[in-house]
Design a protein around this motif. Structure first.
Motif, PDB file in Angstrom:
ATOM      1  N   PRO A  75      26.669   9.402 -50.491  1.00 47.56           N
ATOM      2  CA  PRO A  75      25.586  10.315 -50.874  1.00 47.56           C
ATOM      3  C   PRO A  75      24.543   9.684 -51.789  1.00 47.56           C
ATOM      4  O   PRO A  75      23.354  10.016 -51.690  1.00 47.56           O
ATOM      5  CB  PRO A  75      26.330  11.457 -51.587  1.00 47.56           C
ATOM      6  CG  PRO A  75      27.712  11.411 -51.032  1.00 47.56           C
ATOM      7  CD  PRO A  75      27.995   9.963 -50.771  1.00 47.56           C
ATOM      8  N   SER A  76      24.960   8.778 -52.676  1.00 51.34           N
ATOM      9  CA  SER A  76      24.019   8.191 -53.628  1.00 51.34           C
ATOM     10  C   SER A  76      23.002   7.269 -52.963  1.00 51.34           C
ATOM     11  O   SER A  76      22.045   6.828 -53.611  1.00 51.34           O
ATOM     12  CB  SER A  76      24.776   7.413 -54.709  1.00 51.34           C
ATOM     13  OG  SER A  76      25.546   6.369 -54.128  1.00 51.34           O
ATOM     14  N   HIS A  77      23.182   6.971 -51.684  1.00 53.65           N
ATOM     15  CA  HIS A  77      22.235   6.120 -50.953  1.00 53.65           C
ATOM     16  C   HIS A  77      21.371   6.929 -49.985  1.00 53.65           C
ATOM     17  O   HIS A  77      20.691   6.352 -49.133  1.00 53.65           O
ATOM     18  CB  HIS A  77      22.984   5.021 -50.203  1.00 53.65           C
ATOM     19  CG  HIS A  77      23.575   3.985 -51.109  1.00 53.65           C
ATOM     20  ND1 HIS A  77      22.974   2.781 -51.363  1.00 53.65           N
ATOM     21  CD2 HIS A  77      24.701   4.000 -51.864  1.00 53.65           C
ATOM     22  CE1 HIS A  77      23.702   2.083 -52.208  1.00 53.65           C
ATOM     23  NE2 HIS A  77      24.765   2.804 -52.540  1.00 53.65           N
ATOM     24  N   LEU A  78      21.402   8.258 -50.149  1.00 52.07           N
ATOM     25  CA  LEU A  78      20.549   9.147 -49.354  1.00 52.07           C
ATOM     26  C   LEU A  78      19.513   9.776 -50.276  1.00 52.07           C
ATOM     27  O   LEU A  78      19.828  10.250 -51.366  1.00 52.07           O
ATOM     28  CB  LEU A  78      21.389  10.249 -48.697  1.00 52.07           C
ATOM     29  CG  LEU A  78      20.596  11.407 -48.064  1.00 52.07           C
ATOM     30  CD1 LEU A  78      19.736  10.917 -46.904  1.00 52.07           C
ATOM     31  CD2 LEU A  78      21.558  12.511 -47.592  1.00 52.07           C
ATOM     32  N   CYS A  79      18.259   9.786 -49.822  1.00 54.21           N
ATOM     33  CA  CYS A  79      17.184  10.457 -50.548  1.00 54.21           C
ATOM     34  C   CYS A  79      16.525  11.464 -49.601  1.00 54.21           C
ATOM     35  O   CYS A  79      16.031  11.083 -48.537  1.00 54.21           O
ATOM     36  CB  CYS A  79      16.140   9.447 -51.043  1.00 54.21           C
ATOM     37  SG  CYS A  79      14.776  10.208 -51.967  1.00 54.21           S
ATOM     38  N   LEU A  80      16.547  12.743 -49.969  1.00 54.19           N
ATOM     39  CA  LEU A  80      15.916  13.791 -49.175  1.00 54.19           C
ATOM     40  C   LEU A  80      14.501  14.020 -49.695  1.00 54.19           C
ATOM     41  O   LEU A  80      14.307  14.278 -50.887  1.00 54.19           O
ATOM     42  CB  LEU A  80      16.724  15.082 -49.260  1.00 54.19           C
ATOM     43  CG  LEU A  80      18.167  15.020 -48.735  1.00 54.19           C
ATOM     44  CD1 LEU A  80      18.853  16.376 -48.910  1.00 54.19           C
ATOM     45  CD2 LEU A  80      18.205  14.581 -47.273  1.00 54.19           C
ATOM     46  N   GLU A  81      13.518  13.920 -48.803  1.00 52.08           N
ATOM     47  CA  GLU A  81      12.120  14.081 -49.188  1.00 52.08           C
ATOM     48  C   GLU A  81      11.625  15.486 -48.835  1.00 52.08           C
ATOM     49  O   GLU A  81      11.687  15.892 -47.673  1.00 52.08           O
ATOM     50  CB  GLU A  81      11.241  13.053 -48.486  1.00 52.08           C
ATOM     51  CG  GLU A  81      11.536  11.607 -48.863  1.00 52.08           C
ATOM     52  CD  GLU A  81      10.527  10.644 -48.255  1.00 52.08           C
ATOM     53  OE1 GLU A  81       9.476  11.119 -47.767  1.00 52.08           O
ATOM     54  OE2 GLU A  81      10.774   9.426 -48.249  1.00 52.08           O
ATOM     55  N   LEU A  82      11.133  16.211 -49.823  1.00 52.02           N
ATOM     56  CA  LEU A  82      10.529  17.518 -49.597  1.00 52.02           C
ATOM     57  C   LEU A  82       9.036  17.327 -49.341  1.00 52.02           C
ATOM     58  O   LEU A  82       8.373  16.596 -50.066  1.00 52.02           O
ATOM     59  CB  LEU A  82      10.714  18.422 -50.812  1.00 52.02           C
ATOM     60  CG  LEU A  82      12.132  18.611 -51.347  1.00 52.02           C
ATOM     61  CD1 LEU A  82      12.116  19.639 -52.459  1.00 52.02           C
ATOM     62  CD2 LEU A  82      13.069  19.033 -50.240  1.00 52.02           C
ATOM     63  N   THR A  83       8.526  18.010 -48.345  1.00 54.52           N
ATOM     64  CA  THR A  83       7.111  17.882 -48.031  1.00 54.52           C
ATOM     65  C   THR A  83       6.324  18.988 -48.701  1.00 54.52           C
ATOM     66  O   THR A  83       6.873  19.981 -49.185  1.00 54.52           O
ATOM     67  CB  THR A  83       6.864  17.944 -46.513  1.00 54.52           C
ATOM     68  OG1 THR A  83       7.181  19.272 -46.049  1.00 54.52           O
ATOM     69  CG2 THR A  83       7.734  16.932 -45.782  1.00 54.52           C
TER      70      THR A  83
END
Length: 561
Positions: free
Chosen positions: A423-431
């Motif tokens: 999980p620490s290598h995932l970044c979720l981008e909000l638009t």
């Protein structure tokens, strides 16, 4: 007495009467248990929904064991015998049940015992109500709900007659809410709904969608009738409505689609109207935008293409794939991660640019499935890169369609577990398009994912006021500056000041920054003065398929110039 002999000589019709009642009780299914014989009777609608073959069955517990979710079976197995003994009859029992579609829905079970005194027989009457089915009437405005909107669209499509779908949104409704409070703005919605009801006739219907949005289905409607109806609606609201003796003048933005012959899905039409509404709000100062005029390929309206793309999502995201654009360390140019970008390719259309479909797909219910497909694909294809580049982070865009769904949390965690991606290598981008979501909801979602070590980023920062509000309210880990700030920055003092202030704000707030749109060496060298964390742009690499990304990472972890 009239009731005397009411059922006399009519016993053979009881099954028919019960089934007719069950048909009238929408989304509720009847199941009766003969307590002495331990035989169950299922209504026709219950048999159809749950895939039960016989009306009368003696092995009903085994049948229900295959219907009730395994994790809920203990509750059903304990709760139903209690009720056969007359206990807890006033308490509903809630379990998940599976229909013939294979999907589990939450059902509330209501029970009571009826007694045939003459024959000394007792029956347990069981009503199974599907709680996942949305109500057909909006509780606030008494208009038809969004669920009814979709159902009526299906019916209208089947009539094979020309019609139009119009969507409107009250402008600056958030400001009204801040100034006057929720109770007052709820009254605005009620009064507005009342005005719309007065406008309806046998060829039109109005629906409350979400928030300050309303939908209209206009049957036997052409362009001229649509334009006339929309103008009448604007004129009525411009005269003002009265709430607590206060006159409120309302303005709206509007989007529509005209349909002549169509054999597709209702939600596809809905998403196209929503797309037009979005363009009205963002780019055309509220002017009515008709989808047929907006979406063009090679100069021609290409509704067929949109229909095919929509259907591709329903077919398991057929034709979609993911490309990756590297993200690099701003000072060294070495790859530290990548952004996952969705693409679509299918003959005879070839590769269709995401700009042709992603904006209206983000307003479509199918965006939830498409977004999850991108997330799952990106994690599965890049997890192996961590073995050769331990610091690698994959950035994946998430839409409001995903964030607003309760099950999205569990879906993300499931995909992480399934792909063995840390999980620490995932970044979720909000638009920026998450702007319509309440800030407190965004904050809760951000904090939930961060609780599992997932990074959260604000994409396209600075392109709208909403992104600034989100960053100030929610604890974001990263902000990405839109490439519009970078283009021509070396000669634009305002852009220089803006980028400088944003990066300094992020650095002082403990957030990372990524500058997009780094197109050449000159821009790279110039931007390094601002001390941003990462760069992204064509100078390092265009978006590439997974095989090429592996080549770039293997190449001493440095991108090709």
């Amino acid at each position: 007495m009239r009731e005397q002999g009411f059922w006399q000589d009519n016993a053979n019709y009881i099954d028919s009467v019960m089934n007719k009642l069950n048909m009238l009780a929408e989304d509720t299914y009847i199941y009766i248990l003969h307590l002495e014989q331990d035989v169950a009777w299922f209504s026709e609608t219950a048999k159809t929904y749950f895939g039960i073959n016989d009306t009368y069955v003696s092995d009903h517990y085994e049948i229900m064991r295959g219907i009730v979710h395994p994790d809920d079976w203990w509750e059903y197995e304990e709760g139903l015998p209690e009720r056969t003994q007359g206990k807890n009859l006033d308490r509903e029992l809630c379990v998940r049940m599976k229909g013939t579609s294979g999907e589990y829905h939450m059902f509330s079970i209501h029970t009571d015992i009826v007694t045939d005194v003459k024959n000394a027989q007792e029956y347990l009457l069981i009503l199974l109500h599907n709680e996942n089915v949305l109500p057909r009437i909006d509780a606030l405005t008494d208009l038809y709900s969004q669920a009814r909107f979709v159902a009526d669209l299906d019916t209208t499509i089947g009539n094979k007659e020309p019609f139009a779908v119009l969507m409107i949104k009250i402008e600056r409704f958030t400001n009204l809410n801040i100034i006057y409070g929720t109770e007052f703005t709820n009254q605005i919605l009620k009064e507005t709904a009342l005005q719309f009801i007065y406008m309806m006739d046998e060829n039109s219907a109005v629906y409350r969608l979400d928030g300050p949005k309303f939908g209209f289905i206009l049957r036997r409607c052409d362009r001229e009738k649509l334009l006339t109806f929309e103008q009448t609606l604007r004129d009525k609201l411009a005269k003002g409505i009265y709430v607590n003796n206060r006159q409120i003048t309302l303005k709206v933005c509007a989007g529509a689609i005209l349909i002549e012959q169509y054999d597709g899905e209702a939600d596809s039409i809905s998403s196209k109207a929503a797309y037009a509404l979005g363009h009205s709000e963002v780019e055309h100062q509220g002017k009515l935008i008709i989808f047929n005029d907006e979406v063009r390929t090679s100069g021609n309206v290409d509704l067929d293409l949109m229909k095919v793309i929509h259907q591709s999502v329903r077919e398991g995201c057929k034709g979609f794939y993911v490309e990756y654009q590297p993200i690099v360390d701003s000072m060294t140019g070495r790859i530290v991660g990548a952004e996952a970008l969705v693409r679509w390719r299918r003959e005879p259309y070839g590769t269709v640019p995401p700009g042709m479909f992603i904006e209206w797909m983000e307003k479509d219910p199918g965006m939830y499935e498409l977004g999850n497909y991108v997330l799952q694909t990106a994690l599965r294809e890049t997890v192996g890169l961590l073995e050769i580049l331990p610091e690698f982070v994959i950035n994946v865009n998430v839409s409001a369609r995903q964030m607003e769904r309760e099950e999205f949390r569990a879906e993300v965690l499931h995909i992480l577990e399934q792909t063995k991606f840390p999980p620490s290598h995932l970044c979720l981008e909000l638009t920026e398009r998450c702007k319509d979501m309440p800030l407190d909801v965004i904050k809760k979602e951000v904090e939930f994912f961060q609780g599992y070590g997932i990074r959260m980023a604000m994409d396209d920062y600075g392109t709208g006021s909403a992104s600034s509000g989100i960053v100030l309210y929610a604890p974001m880990d990263e902000i990405k500056l839109d490439m519009s700030f970078i283009r021509g920055i070396t000669e634009d003092a305002k852009k220089q000041a803006m980028v400088k202030s944003i990066v300094e704000f992020a650095n002082s707030s403990g957030m990372s920054t990524c500058l997009e749109g780094v197109e050449n060496e000159e821009i790279q060298n110039y931007l390094r003065r601002y001390q941003a964390t990462w760069f992204q742009g064509y100078y390092y690499s265009r978006p590439v398929e997974i095989g090429k990304l592996w080549e770039l990472v293997r190449g001493l972890r440095k991108v090709e110039k």
